[in-house]
Design an enzyme around this catalytic site. Structure first.
Site, short mmCIF file in Angstrom:
data_model
loop_
_atom_site.label_atom_id
_atom_site.label_comp_id
_atom_site.label_asym_id
_atom_site.label_seq_id
_atom_site.Cartn_x
_atom_site.Cartn_y
_atom_site.Cartn_z
N GLY A 511 0.84 -1.20 0.00
CA GLY A 511 0.00 0.00 0.00
C GLY A 511 0.87 1.24 0.00
N GLY A 513 0.73 5.60 1.08
CA GLY A 513 -0.01 6.71 1.67
C GLY A 513 0.78 7.99 1.55
N LYS A 531 6.72 -0.46 6.82
CA LYS A 531 6.27 0.84 6.34
C LYS A 531 7.49 1.76 6.25
CE LYS A 531 3.16 4.58 7.78
NZ LYS A 531 2.07 4.89 8.72
N ASP A 625 -7.42 9.77 12.40
CA ASP A 625 -7.53 9.44 10.98
C ASP A 625 -8.21 8.08 10.81
OD1 ASP A 625 -7.32 10.01 8.32
OD2 ASP A 625 -5.20 9.46 8.15
#
Ligand SMILES: *[C@@H]1O[C@H](CO)[C@@H](O)[C@H](O)[C@H]1NC(C)=O
Ligand SMILES: *[C@@H]1O[C@H](CO)[C@@H](O)[C@H](O)[C@H]1NC(C)=O
Ligand SMILES: *[C@@H]1O[C@H](CO)[C@@H](O)[C@H](O)[C@H]1NC(C)=O
Ligand SMILES: *[C@@H]1O[C@H](CO)[C@@H](O)[C@H](O)[C@H]1NC(C)=O
Ligand SMILES: *[C@@H]1O[C@H](CO)[C@@H](O)[C@H](O)[C@H]1NC(C)=O
Ligand SMILES: *[C@@H]1O[C@H](CO)[C@@H](O)[C@H](O)[C@H]1NC(C)=O
Length: 792
Positions: A511, A513, A531, A625
């Site tokens: 992913g 972001g 990440k 968030d």
């Protein structure tokens, strides 16, 4: 007088010759520690009565084998002050029989009550000490006041019992008892000092038992009321009772032994042979729901080769009394239920497997059917659980103190003991010079001042680091200055190289972001999601730091686990547990939809995760968030909240409960209060949760201008309209599972509408949300989400 004595001796079966000190007249006495006072000896020298030194300068008034090397004590005067000091005196008295006095003259024990006047006493070769009147009628016999041993020709009546000693060489009252109960002969433990008898751990069925007989040939049996005999033990034919001593003893460890020893004092290598034990296996016999069992609490009993119990503390536990291995054990690290940590985690605890081990009592929950893995997890996730026992698809949760622990090859159970990890031993950096401490502090404070605006927060976070024993190491200005060296709590520190290898050169992207990219990797803890934060942007740096602090503190099954991080100067990276089903967004807005049932479960999970962040972990956390992209699903579709880059830490402060700061959220999920000058509170997450709930209910995005017909573009508005018109079926069009579950559907929609109220004070807290979702508390009709703005 002389003729009377010889007359008495003629009555005795084993008299060979008269020995002057086998008989005692009224007025005769013995003084403890007096070397000139020789004990009273039976005619053939088999037994002696008098004071025996059992401890330095301390004496016991007792009867023992006199001829052989192993001079077992077979009887002793039972009283609370055993053993007695030097100078204590026993005397034969006319009206009180034997009288034991301290050197100051205080009465310690007496043999009474005596029905007639004592003339003299003697000790027989059977080991029986007898007081008689002038007609040679016995007035008192030690055989009628048994302690822990029976000798041949001794009988035990229904009213009598044997009591164990406290330990082999401690002559105070022990925990075990052999007695008649409801016509049977039973072994039981008892509570001290009250001597209340617990459930028997061994029963010898005797029905109408009336008397225990240990006959002169060494047969042990019970005589029933009807005169019939119930055999318990017979002598070993190779060791006949006329050439061997026999004895039955209730030992201090709860085992009854029947033993023999040659009478020949010069026999080579002679010793006591215990040829029968009752019960066969005391470790396994113990299962009462009161008392600790054969060993102490939190101890494990194993049977020795001689069928006696051996006690060892369970792993992670240590003896309370180091000198007594039969005593209780205490946890080396106290298991505690920390605030908000009902469900403890694998980072704080580990499970130690103990094959063939069981604790048959102390259950508080039973799961069936369960797999071994489910069983282990159930214990790890429950802060009350200290051990689980697994057998035949059944899983028993155990609480402290653990009792009746046993390890035996016949036990088909496997136990798992939950042990708290020694957190303080992880991450200690012994190379850190102490003198640098002050400077490191300053650096830490500086770094945090930049990161966070409130000084309260600094103290808070600082305190949490220091309490874990971490002081950051001073290095050149770099993003990781404030981070602890070595492992951070349960977190591991990785090098860039390790993570490059783990991700196979950052090959598989999971992913992407605003702050970075997530890659799949494999480390020794299993699959992970790595990440990588974008390089050198100040925001990324902040978010990295925030995330490490927040997630490092949070342990909850609905919060994504952070395994570790890397901050080697090139990049900031976080290593998360890999959640195989990816983000919730792909299941809401993609092609494969989740069932209504699963969606409701996911909703509960997210709610619990948020409640944990807001109220149950050490520091109050606002995620800021919440959206489907930031909820990840594991293989069983358990939701886990992730991506804490924007999170805010709050000091617990019920009156204000807010932090003043600028935050950026994701459009569509942001509460209106963000754009106002009002402070931000946990209610911003509640708002986002409300929006997320509606998306979960409807499986569509909140704002989707292109796809939907007019009036339906903004989900939050449309949902309220549908609710007002009583047309929830339109809202979930085509989702028959949801329509069939209309009660819950309505409840969910109503709760969601409460959550998205424009006025943050109107929104419920997550603690209120959960029982509302579960239908435990009724939910009132919500006002329009926009009523606040339209009236203000
Ligand atoms: C008990 O033992 C004695 C001696 O061995 C024997 O004669 C008797 O039959 C036994 N009784 C029972 C009920 O087994
Ligand atoms: C003495 O007896 C013990 C136990 O019965 C035995 O193990 C040992 O071998 C014997 N010693 C000798 C020298 O016979
Ligand atoms: C304890 O055990 C006895 C018999 O073993 C049983 O009758 C009793 O109900 C048990 N008590 C509890 C509290 O489990
Ligand atoms: C904690 O766990 C216990 C046992 O499973 C349960 O009874 C209790 O309700 C739980 N408490 C919370 C706050 O979840
Ligand atoms: C703890 O775990 C149990 C079982 O997994 C679950 O039922 C319970 O809701 C959890 N409690 C919290 C506070 O997460
Ligand atoms: C925990 O680890 C530290 C450091 O290794 C050690 O000194 C301490 O004794 C350990 N504590 C326990 C209870 O094992």
């Amino acid at each position: 007088m002389a003729c009377m004595i010889s007359h008495i001796f003629l009555l005795l079966p084993s008299v060979v010759y008269a020995q002057s000190n086998s008989m005692l007249n009224v007025g005769g006495s013995l003084i403890a520690g007096d070397a000139s006072a020789s004990p009273w000896i039976s005619p053939a020298d088999h037994f002696a009565f008098g004071f025996r030194e059992v401890d330095d300068g301390l004496f016991l008034l007792c009867i023992w084998y006199n001829k052989i090397d192993e001079k077992n004590i077979v009887w002793f005067a039972q009283h609370d002050q055993n053993p007695v000091p030097k100078g204590s005196k026993v005397e034969v008295t006319a009206s009180n029989g034997l009288l034991l006095k301290s050197s100051q003259g205080g009465e310690l024990w007496k043999s009474g009550p005596i029905s007639s006047v004592v003339a003299f006493g003697t000790i027989y070769d059977t080991g029986n000490l007898v007081l008689l009147d002038s007609n040679t009628t016995p007035l008192w016999e030690s055989f009628n006041q048994p302690v822990d041993t029976l000798l041949p020709t001794q009988k035990m009546e229904v009213k009598d019992f044997l009591s164990s000693r406290k330990s082999q060489n401690t002559y105070s009252l022990g925990k075990f008892q052999l007695r008649f109960s409801e016509g049977n002969l039973v072994l039981n433990m008892r509570s001290l000092p009250t001597t209340y008898a617990y459930e028997p751990y061994h029963v010898i069925q005797a029905f109408e038992g009336n008397q225990v007989v240990f006959d002169e040939d060494g047969f042990l049996y019970i005589i029933q009321r009807n005169g019939k005999r119930v055999n318990i033990s017979e002598p070993e034919s190779a060791y006949p009772a006329n050439t061997h001593y026999y004895q039955v003893t209730l030992n201090f460890d709860g085992v009854v032994t029947v033993s023999h020893h040659t009478r020949n004092p010069s026999a080579f290598n002679a010793t006591w042979i215990h040829f029968k034990t009752i019960p066969n296996n005391i470790c396994v016999a113990m299962r009462g729901n009161l008392s600790s069992g054969a060993c102490g609490y939190n101890s494990i009993c194993t049977l020795n080769n001689d069928q006696r119990p051996s006690c060892n503390c369970a792993p992670g536990y240590s003896l309370i009394d180091l000198n007594d291995k039969y005593s209780d054990c205490k946890p080396i690290i106290q298991p505690i239920c920390e605030d908000g940590e009902n469900n403890s985690t694998t980072d704080l605890y580990r499970l130690q497997d103990l094959p063939n081990t069981d604790w048959p009592t102390q259950d508080y929950e039973l799961f069936k059917p369960f797999t071994i893995e489910e069983c282990k997890n159930a214990c790890l996730l429950d802060c009350f659980c200290v051990a689980v026992v697994y057998r035949d698809n059944s899983c028993w949760k155990k609480k402290l103190p653990l009792a009746n622990g046993r390890k035996d090859s016949g036990e088909k159970s496997i136990s798992f003991l939950k042990l708290r990890r020694n957190i303080s031993s992880i991450g200690q950096d012994s190379n850190l010079p102490r003198s640098k401490g002050k400077k490191n502090h300053d650096t830490l404070v500086l770094a945090l001042s930049i990161l966070l605006s409130s000084s309260l927060l600094i103290i808070l976070v600082l305190a949490s680091f220091i309490s874990r024993g971490f002081i950051s190491h001073h290095r050149k200005k770099h993003t990781s200055d404030f981070l602890p060296r070595g492992n951070f709590g349960s977190m591991q520190k990785f090098t860039f190289k390790e993570l490059r290898e783990a991700t196979n050169g950052f090959k598989e992207e999971l992913g992407r972001g605003s702050c970075g990219v997530v890659y799949k990797g494999v480390t020794e803890v299993g699959s992970v999601a790595v990440k990588i934060f974008n390089d050198m942007f100040e925001d990324s740096e902040k978010e990295f730091k925030t995330e490490v602090i927040v997630v490092g503190e949070a342990h909850h099954k609905n919060i994504a686990r952070l395994h570790g991080y890397c901050d080697d100067g090139k990049r900031c990276m976080l290593v998360y547990e890999f959640l195989s089903n990816g983000s919730l967004a792909s299941f809401l807005f993609g092609d494969s939809k989740l069932s209504w049932d699963l969606r409701t479960k996911i909703t509960y999970g997210i709610a619990r995760g948020l409640l944990y962040l807001h109220e149950e972990c050490n520091t109050e956390i606002i995620h800021c968030d919440i959206k489907p992209q930031n909820v990840l699903l594991d293989e069983h579709y358990n939701p886990k909240i992730s991506d804490f880059g924007l999170a805010k830490l709050l000091k617990m402060d019920q009156s204000r409960n807010r932090v003043e700061t600028n935050i950026k959220g994701t459009t569509g999920y942001i509460a209106p209060d963000w754009f106002k000058s009002t402070p931000v509170t946990t209610k911003v997450d509640v708002y986002s949760f409300g929006v997320l709930m509606l998306e979960i209910i409807c499986c569509r995005r909140n704002g989707d201008m292109e796809v939907y017909e007019q009036g339906r573009e903004i989900l939050v508005d449309w949902a309220y309209d549908c609710y007002q018109q009583g047309r929830l079926d339109v809202l979930v069009e085509g989702d028959f599972e949801a329509i069939d579950d209309m009660g819950r559907l309505e409840r969910f929609v109503v709760v969601a509408i409460w959550c998205i109220q424009e006025d943050p004070y109107q929104r419920p807290t997550m603690r209120q949300v959960i029982p509302m979702l579960e239908g435990i508390v009724p939910v009132s009709t919500p006002p329009s989400p926009c009523s606040f703005s339209s009236t203000s």
